[in-house]
Motif scaffolding. Sequence first.
Motif, PDB file in Angstrom:
ATOM      1  N   ILE A  71      15.390   1.647   6.156  1.00 62.31           N
ATOM      2  CA  ILE A  71      14.683   0.498   5.600  1.00 62.31           C
ATOM      3  C   ILE A  71      13.791   0.915   4.435  1.00 62.31           C
ATOM      4  O   ILE A  71      13.776   0.284   3.375  1.00 62.31           O
ATOM      5  N   LEU A  72      13.046   2.004   4.610  1.00 62.99           N
ATOM      6  CA  LEU A  72      12.136   2.447   3.555  1.00 62.99           C
ATOM      7  C   LEU A  72      12.893   2.942   2.323  1.00 62.99           C
ATOM      8  O   LEU A  72      12.458   2.720   1.189  1.00 62.99           O
ATOM      9  N   ARG A  73      14.013   3.577   2.555  1.00 62.06           N
ATOM     10  CA  ARG A  73      14.795   4.061   1.419  1.00 62.06           C
ATOM     11  C   ARG A  73      15.481   2.907   0.686  1.00 62.06           C
ATOM     12  O   ARG A  73      15.550   2.906  -0.543  1.00 62.06           O
ATOM     13  N   GLU A  74      15.971   1.936   1.433  1.00 59.44           N
ATOM     14  CA  GLU A  74      16.607   0.785   0.790  1.00 59.44           C
ATOM     15  C   GLU A  74      15.625   0.002  -0.073  1.00 59.44           C
ATOM     16  O   GLU A  74      15.968  -0.465  -1.165  1.00 59.44           O
TER      17      GLU A  74
ATOM     18  N   LYS B 224       0.834  -1.199   0.000  1.00 60.31           N
ATOM     19  CA  LYS B 224       0.000   0.000   0.000  1.00 60.31           C
ATOM     20  C   LYS B 224       0.872   1.255   0.000  1.00 60.31           C
ATOM     21  O   LYS B 224       2.009   1.233   0.497  1.00 60.31           O
ATOM     22  N   PRO B 225       0.361   2.387  -0.541  1.00 61.35           N
ATOM     23  CA  PRO B 225       1.082   3.660  -0.409  1.00 61.35           C
ATOM     24  C   PRO B 225       1.254   4.011   1.070  1.00 61.35           C
ATOM     25  O   PRO B 225       0.374   3.723   1.890  1.00 61.35           O
ATOM     26  N   LEU B 226       2.384   4.626   1.400  1.00 62.07           N
ATOM     27  CA  LEU B 226       2.711   4.910   2.799  1.00 62.07           C
ATOM     28  C   LEU B 226       2.873   6.400   3.038  1.00 62.07           C
ATOM     29  O   LEU B 226       3.425   7.125   2.205  1.00 62.07           O
ATOM     30  N   LEU B 227       2.393   6.848   4.197  1.00 59.27           N
ATOM     31  CA  LEU B 227       2.719   8.171   4.732  1.00 59.27           C
ATOM     32  C   LEU B 227       3.580   7.921   5.961  1.00 59.27           C
ATOM     33  O   LEU B 227       3.097   7.396   6.971  1.00 59.27           O
ATOM     34  N   THR B 228       4.856   8.263   5.878  1.00 66.66           N
ATOM     35  CA  THR B 228       5.812   7.936   6.941  1.00 66.66           C
ATOM     36  C   THR B 228       6.429   9.213   7.481  1.00 66.66           C
ATOM     37  O   THR B 228       6.977  10.014   6.717  1.00 66.66           O
ATOM     38  N   ILE B 229       6.331   9.434   8.809  1.00 63.86           N
ATOM     39  CA  ILE B 229       6.883  10.616   9.481  1.00 63.86           C
ATOM     40  C   ILE B 229       7.737  10.116  10.628  1.00 63.86           C
ATOM     41  O   ILE B 229       7.213   9.586  11.614  1.00 63.86           O
ATOM     42  N   PHE B 230       9.070  10.288  10.527  1.00 67.46           N
ATOM     43  CA  PHE B 230       9.959   9.650  11.498  1.00 67.46           C
ATOM     44  C   PHE B 230      11.192  10.494  11.772  1.00 67.46           C
ATOM     45  O   PHE B 230      11.619  11.290  10.936  1.00 67.46           O
ATOM     46  N   HIS B 231      11.749  10.290  12.950  1.00 70.32           N
ATOM     47  CA  HIS B 231      13.029  10.908  13.286  1.00 70.32           C
ATOM     48  C   HIS B 231      14.087  10.401  12.313  1.00 70.32           C
ATOM     49  O   HIS B 231      14.143   9.218  11.988  1.00 70.32           O
ATOM     50  N   GLU B 232      14.941  11.301  11.854  1.00 72.83           N
ATOM     51  CA  GLU B 232      15.920  10.934  10.830  1.00 72.83           C
ATOM     52  C   GLU B 232      16.899   9.864  11.303  1.00 72.83           C
ATOM     53  O   GLU B 232      17.512   9.168  10.490  1.00 72.83           O
ATOM     54  N   ALA B 233      17.062   9.691  12.638  1.00 76.03           N
ATOM     55  CA  ALA B 233      18.009   8.710  13.160  1.00 76.03           C
ATOM     56  C   ALA B 233      17.424   7.305  13.255  1.00 76.03           C
ATOM     57  O   ALA B 233      18.152   6.348  13.514  1.00 76.03           O
ATOM     58  N   SER B 234      16.117   7.165  13.048  1.00 76.17           N
ATOM     59  CA  SER B 234      15.495   5.851  13.162  1.00 76.17           C
ATOM     60  C   SER B 234      15.886   4.975  11.979  1.00 76.17           C
ATOM     61  O   SER B 234      16.000   5.443  10.842  1.00 76.17           O
TER      62      SER B 234
ATOM     63  N   THR C 205       8.121  -1.312  -4.861  1.00 79.87           N
ATOM     64  CA  THR C 205       9.049  -1.844  -3.854  1.00 79.87           C
ATOM     65  C   THR C 205      10.105  -2.751  -4.482  1.00 79.87           C
ATOM     66  O   THR C 205       9.798  -3.560  -5.363  1.00 79.87           O
ATOM     67  N   ARG C 206      11.341  -2.607  -4.018  1.00 81.97           N
ATOM     68  CA  ARG C 206      12.427  -3.489  -4.444  1.00 81.97           C
ATOM     69  C   ARG C 206      12.409  -4.724  -3.525  1.00 81.97           C
ATOM     70  O   ARG C 206      12.987  -4.744  -2.454  1.00 81.97           O
ATOM     71  N   TRP C 207      11.741  -5.785  -4.007  1.00 79.55           N
ATOM     72  CA  TRP C 207      11.556  -6.951  -3.149  1.00 79.55           C
ATOM     73  C   TRP C 207      12.862  -7.689  -2.883  1.00 79.55           C
ATOM     74  O   TRP C 207      13.014  -8.330  -1.844  1.00 79.55           O
ATOM     75  N   GLU C 208      13.812  -7.579  -3.800  1.00 78.30           N
ATOM     76  CA  GLU C 208      15.110  -8.212  -3.540  1.00 78.30           C
ATOM     77  C   GLU C 208      15.821  -7.518  -2.376  1.00 78.30           C
ATOM     78  O   GLU C 208      16.552  -8.153  -1.617  1.00 78.30           O
ATOM     79  N   ALA C 209      15.580  -6.208  -2.203  1.00 75.87           N
ATOM     80  CA  ALA C 209      16.145  -5.481  -1.068  1.00 75.87           C
ATOM     81  C   ALA C 209      15.388  -5.810   0.221  1.00 75.87           C
ATOM     82  O   ALA C 209      15.966  -5.801   1.320  1.00 75.87           O
ATOM     83  N   PHE C 210      14.098  -6.111   0.098  1.00 77.96           N
ATOM     84  CA  PHE C 210      13.295  -6.426   1.284  1.00 77.96           C
ATOM     85  C   PHE C 210      13.615  -7.803   1.838  1.00 77.96           C
ATOM     86  O   PHE C 210      13.351  -8.078   3.013  1.00 77.96           O
ATOM     87  N   GLU C 211      14.183  -8.681   1.032  1.00 73.38           N
ATOM     88  CA  GLU C 211      14.442 -10.047   1.461  1.00 73.38           C
ATOM     89  C   GLU C 211      15.232 -10.097   2.774  1.00 73.38           C
ATOM     90  O   GLU C 211      15.010 -10.975   3.617  1.00 73.38           O
ATOM     91  N   GLN C 212      16.151  -9.150   2.958  1.00 80.30           N
ATOM     92  CA  GLN C 212      16.958  -9.130   4.185  1.00 80.30           C
ATOM     93  C   GLN C 212      16.135  -8.794   5.424  1.00 80.30           C
ATOM     94  O   GLN C 212      16.619  -8.932   6.555  1.00 80.30           O
TER      95      GLN C 212
ATOM     96  N   GLU D 162      12.752   1.187  -1.220  1.00 80.09           N
ATOM     97  CA  GLU D 162      11.995   2.094  -2.097  1.00 80.09           C
ATOM     98  C   GLU D 162      10.497   1.857  -1.955  1.00 80.09           C
ATOM     99  O   GLU D 162       9.740   1.819  -2.931  1.00 80.09           O
ATOM    100  N   SER D 163      10.065   1.731  -0.699  1.00 73.43           N
ATOM    101  CA  SER D 163       8.654   1.448  -0.416  1.00 73.43           C
ATOM    102  C   SER D 163       7.805   2.698  -0.292  1.00 73.43           C
ATOM    103  O   SER D 163       6.575   2.597  -0.192  1.00 73.43           O
ATOM    104  N   GLY D 164       8.417   3.857  -0.276  1.00 70.09           N
ATOM    105  CA  GLY D 164       7.654   5.091  -0.190  1.00 70.09           C
ATOM    106  C   GLY D 164       8.487   6.216   0.373  1.00 70.09           C
ATOM    107  O   GLY D 164       9.535   5.989   0.989  1.00 70.09           O
ATOM    108  N   PRO D 165       8.046   7.474   0.169  1.00 62.02           N
ATOM    109  CA  PRO D 165       8.786   8.632   0.685  1.00 62.02           C
ATOM    110  C   PRO D 165       8.724   8.707   2.206  1.00 62.02           C
ATOM    111  O   PRO D 165       7.797   8.184   2.827  1.00 62.02           O
ATOM    112  N   VAL D 166       9.715   9.348   2.798  1.00 61.93           N
ATOM    113  CA  VAL D 166       9.777   9.500   4.254  1.00 61.93           C
ATOM    114  C   VAL D 166       9.947  10.974   4.586  1.00 61.93           C
ATOM    115  O   VAL D 166      10.825  11.648   4.040  1.00 61.93           O
ATOM    116  N   ILE D 167       9.112  11.475   5.485  1.00 57.70           N
ATOM    117  CA  ILE D 167       9.263  12.827   6.013  1.00 57.70           C
ATOM    118  C   ILE D 167      10.033  12.708   7.325  1.00 57.70           C
ATOM    119  O   ILE D 167       9.583  12.031   8.258  1.00 57.70           O
ATOM    120  N   THR D 168      11.212  13.331   7.390  1.00 60.03           N
ATOM    121  CA  THR D 168      12.053  13.197   8.577  1.00 60.03           C
ATOM    122  C   THR D 168      12.112  14.492   9.365  1.00 60.03           C
ATOM    123  O   THR D 168      11.949  15.585   8.828  1.00 60.03           O
TER     124      THR D 168
END
Length: 430
Positions: free
Chosen positions: A361-364, A346-356, A404-411, A366-372
């Motif tokens: 994980i989301l950037r690796e 599903k599309p994601l709305l993600t708001i998180f501290h930049e150190a988390s 999503t890059r599922w090969e990246a999610f495998e880990q 490519e599951s959706g944009p992140v607001i930090t």
Amino acid sequence: MRRVVMIGADFAPSSLPNALRLRFLAHHLPEFGWEPVVLTTDPKHYENLVDQENEQLLPESLEVIRTDALPVKLTRKLGLGDIGIRSLWHHWRALSGLCRERKVDLLFISVPPNVPMVLGRLAHGRFGIPYVIDYQDPWVTEFYWSLPKEKRPPKWALAYAMARVLEPFSLRRAGHIVGVSEGTTDGVFARYPWLKHLSATEIPLGGEPDDFEHLRRNPRANQIFNRADGHFHLSYVGAYTVSMNETVRALFEALRVGLGSKPELFSRLRMHFVGTNYAPDAGGISPLKEMAGEMGVAELVEEHPRRVPYLDALQLLLESDALMILGSGEAHYTASKVFPYILARKPLLTIFHEASNIVRILRETESGPVITYNAQSPPETKAGEIALQLERLLLLPQGYQPPTRWEAFEQYTTRAMSARLAQAFDKALA
């Protein structure tokens, strides 16, 4: 094959995160040379949700030992409900018998609940068995001391004092430390410099694709909203704590801004907060709904504070138009829900501290944009950016799936996490 006793007061059919983590890890460990034996509590003693279908997700070969516990009707009179404390003596008796009767190579104790951590130290002293402590959340945290006294959890001072005594006692002979994130275990090493001879392994909760396959074969009814009502359903399924206040306020401010600038578009939106309170009697407690009312957006926000069973939660993810993942004021905070959210496609709305590590994980994947955000740019400065992301979600075509890059999610699958845990076990033995 070596044998590990995995201790967790909550286990299937419980739907709590600690029960899920233990199930995920135990499921795949035999692939990596470890035979798990789960030591847990009889479900009749659980106060939280029990869903018998969760037991269908267990491998048939898994041995589960269930003990008795002090009845909560008795202990509540003393102000005590923690399942870890109520089952402690019963777990020690069962563990002692197991160690005398069979060869046990290692103990694995996953917390919270936290007090059972002492079982590792006791078993090491009695039987010489090495043990690994697994942190899903910090036991000792200074966060609540920064809040006004009236906003601190009940009995906080007593719980804090107990943690400062029992945690160092429990860790003194640990063979290895595991945590859902580096931030979680970093605090442990900072508190106890004498742990410098140990290392830590980061093992997030992980995502289990087989659970979604089970649900697609056995769908459940959605009791929260009607998919055919013409609204855009944006859901958050998980706990809410006061440390998330600033993030939620920024979200509601963005919603208010969007309603003011593009009322026709934003009025389609319905935000659902589900399972926000772990307390068994949480039905009438709706702090997010109250906050939404204070900020003038209550008509677009619904809160269902009672926890829902794990499989019901996955069904909500599959039926929502988009999903929210919200961070807290604690930089180390890792929302384990990120993995099933990604698997829901599903599309994601993600708001998180930049150190988390959620950001990484989301950037690796490519599951959706992140607001930090960070200390210099706190969540309240991000309302405009959040409003733009909400608008983007509302304009997406129906049924959109992230690339999503599922090969990246495998880990980040539970199988990969079990492989990491097996390596941590090897370190503990060495």
